[in-house]
Design an enzyme around this catalytic site. Structure first.
Site, short mmCIF file in Angstrom:
data_model
loop_
_atom_site.label_atom_id
_atom_site.label_comp_id
_atom_site.label_asym_id
_atom_site.label_seq_id
_atom_site.Cartn_x
_atom_site.Cartn_y
_atom_site.Cartn_z
N GLU A 208 -26.92 -11.39 7.79
CA GLU A 208 -25.47 -11.47 8.05
C GLU A 208 -25.27 -11.53 9.57
O GLU A 208 -24.32 -12.13 10.06
CB GLU A 208 -24.82 -10.19 7.48
N SER B 220 -24.58 -3.98 8.74
CA SER B 220 -25.59 -4.29 7.72
C SER B 220 -26.34 -5.53 8.18
O SER B 220 -25.72 -6.49 8.63
CB SER B 220 -24.92 -4.61 6.38
N ARG C 290 -18.86 -13.96 3.85
CA ARG C 290 -19.44 -13.89 5.21
C ARG C 290 -19.75 -15.28 5.80
O ARG C 290 -20.65 -15.44 6.62
CB ARG C 290 -20.73 -13.04 5.24
C1 FAD Z 1 -21.32 -0.04 12.97
C2 FAD Z 1 -20.99 -1.43 12.46
C3 FAD Z 1 -20.35 -1.58 11.26
C4 FAD Z 1 -20.02 -2.87 10.78
N1 FAD Z 1 -19.39 -2.99 9.58
C5 FAD Z 1 -19.05 -4.22 9.12
C6 FAD Z 1 -18.37 -4.38 7.87
O1 FAD Z 1 -18.05 -3.40 7.17
N2 FAD Z 1 -18.06 -5.64 7.46
C7 FAD Z 1 -18.38 -6.75 8.21
O2 FAD Z 1 -18.08 -7.86 7.78
N3 FAD Z 1 -19.02 -6.62 9.40
C8 FAD Z 1 -19.37 -5.39 9.87
N4 FAD Z 1 -20.02 -5.27 11.06
C9 FAD Z 1 -20.41 -6.47 11.82
C10 FAD Z 1 -19.40 -6.85 12.95
O3 FAD Z 1 -18.63 -5.76 13.32
C11 FAD Z 1 -18.48 -7.96 12.52
O4 FAD Z 1 -19.22 -9.09 12.14
C12 FAD Z 1 -17.50 -8.35 13.65
O5 FAD Z 1 -16.48 -9.11 13.06
C13 FAD Z 1 -18.14 -9.15 14.79
O6 FAD Z 1 -17.17 -9.32 15.82
P1 FAD Z 1 -17.57 -9.37 17.36
O7 FAD Z 1 -16.31 -9.54 18.11
O8 FAD Z 1 -18.41 -8.19 17.72
O9 FAD Z 1 -18.45 -10.69 17.39
P2 FAD Z 1 -19.82 -10.93 18.19
O10 FAD Z 1 -20.88 -10.05 17.61
O11 FAD Z 1 -19.60 -10.87 19.64
O12 FAD Z 1 -20.11 -12.43 17.76
C14 FAD Z 1 -20.48 -12.72 16.42
C15 FAD Z 1 -20.49 -14.26 16.24
O13 FAD Z 1 -19.14 -14.74 16.31
C16 FAD Z 1 -19.05 -15.77 17.27
N5 FAD Z 1 -17.73 -15.66 17.89
C17 FAD Z 1 -17.13 -14.54 18.34
N6 FAD Z 1 -15.91 -14.83 18.82
C18 FAD Z 1 -15.73 -16.16 18.68
C19 FAD Z 1 -14.68 -17.07 18.98
N7 FAD Z 1 -13.54 -16.68 19.55
N8 FAD Z 1 -14.86 -18.37 18.67
C20 FAD Z 1 -16.00 -18.81 18.10
N9 FAD Z 1 -17.03 -18.00 17.78
C21 FAD Z 1 -16.89 -16.69 18.07
C22 FAD Z 1 -20.19 -15.52 18.26
O14 FAD Z 1 -20.58 -16.71 18.91
C23 FAD Z 1 -21.27 -14.99 17.33
O15 FAD Z 1 -21.99 -16.05 16.74
C24 FAD Z 1 -20.37 -4.00 11.55
C25 FAD Z 1 -21.01 -3.83 12.80
C26 FAD Z 1 -21.32 -2.56 13.25
C27 FAD Z 1 -21.99 -2.41 14.58
#
Ligand code: FAD
Length: 317
Positions: free
Chosen positions: A307, A217, A167
């Protein structure tokens, strides 16, 4: 901001609530907000913001964010630049592409390596930022390079230079904006991949009911190699999963399951799942997470790390 408003006009919104921008549906306003759909727009706005010293924050699907009730006093740029290109067994993806679109593409093409990421919300860029993963697979397993923007120019990082660990990635320690991600994947059986993806989704749906307001999580799992013998002895019989002890085991050990503060509740069935039950606040979320991480520290001498990305909130330790 004048130059940005001159450039992007009424597309620049004011006071958009993070309740609308995150899966947790919590957080105050983004003072200024712009959704970008092309790389040109993204580079333009970041250059102007950087030149004018305007604080900016890149967000994508908001599925890994806990934003303060005060929101963000600057410019929030939402990345929805989406495209997938294939060349033989290499795939290049724009960072705002939904992760599920990429997973589905690899299933259709019969490329193994991402099928167990099925059901993880968010974009490919967000996944790369946090090295997202599930059931033993991570987004970085078959990633070969990332093209990114440092505020003035585009650079390409090899996989090694991205420093992926559990992570974590080099992007968390920098202001680099992820633009394109390249994967080189092996070839496998479409039927097998499809069935693995379906089984994964079944497992996930037990934990994450549709419509649940959470950021996934909350705490990272704990690397088994970092635990002392004393801590291991305090734990109930556990199964080490891919070199980690789940954070829920520690939180459950201090009575976290079902605990609540205001409208924030730790799930009755999973102590690492903090849910917004309605109009919950970031202050209550933070407080509840802090209290239980302190209890874990006291009992197990383990400092749990979030996380989820905390925006405009103090660190938990
Ligand atoms: C129901 C649920 C289940 C989940 N299950 C998992 C799982 O099984 N495993 C897991 O690892 N995660 C899980 N997650 C967490 C999440 O889905 C992941 O971390 C996902 O990859 C975040 O992507 P996002 O586009 O929503 O990023 P955001 O939440 O919009 O951003 C997250 C971070 O990434 C940065 N960021 C985003 N895009 C860019 C870019 N292009 N350049 C630079 N920085 C950037 C943002 O600034 C921020 O700091 C879960 C979340 C939910 C709600």
């Amino acid at each position: 901001m004048d130059e940005i408003i001159k450039h992007f006009g009424s597309r620049v919104k004011t006071d958009i609530s993070f309740k609308e921008l995150t899966t947790l549906q919590i957080g105050g306003p983004a003072k200024y907000f712009l959704k970008v759909q092309t790389e040109k727009e993204l580079l333009e706005i970041v250059k102007i913001a950087a030149k004018g010293n305007i604080p900016y924050l890149i967000v994508a699907s908001g599925s890994n964010l806990l934003v303060s009730d005060q929101g963000f006093d600057g410019l929030v740029i939402q990345n929805s630049i989406s495209a997938i290109e294939k060349d033989d067994n290499s795939i290049t993806v724009k960072s705002g592409t939904p992760l599920q679109d990429l997973v589905n593409f690899t299933l259709e093409q019969g490329f193994p390596g991402l099928q167990k990421l099925t059901g993880i919300p968010g974009t490919v860029g967000g996944a790369v930022y946090g090295n997202a993963g599930a059931y033993g697979q991570t987004i970085s397993d078959y990633l070969t390079e990332v093209s990114c923007f440092d505020g003035s120019q585009k650079i390409t990082k090899t996989r090694e230079n991205c420093h992926f660990t559990y992570r974590e990635s080099a992007f968390k320690q920098s202001k680099l904006i992820i633009l394109d991600i390249k994967f080189t994947l092996p070839k496998g059986s479409r039927e097998l991949l499809q069935s693995e993806a379906e089984k994964t989704l079944e497992l996930r749906l037990k934990k994450y009911k549709p419509g649940i307001k959470c950021p996934g999580s909350f705490f990272k799992n704990v690397l088994t190699e970092n635990l002392s013998a004393e801590t291991k002895n305090l734990l109930p019989p556990y199964k080490d999963t891919f070199g980690k002890i789940p954070a829920w085991l520690f939180l459950e050990g201090v009575g976290g399951k079902g605990a609540s503060l205001g409208k924030i509740k730790i799930a009755d069935f999973h102590a690492n799942l903090f849910i917004n039950q309605g109009d919950g606040t970031a202050a209550d979320f933070w407080q509840l997470a802090w209290e239980y991480s302190e209890k874990v520290k006291e009992k197990y001498q383990v400092q749990l790390e979030p996380e989820v990305q905390l925006i405009n909130l103090p660190p938990l330790s």
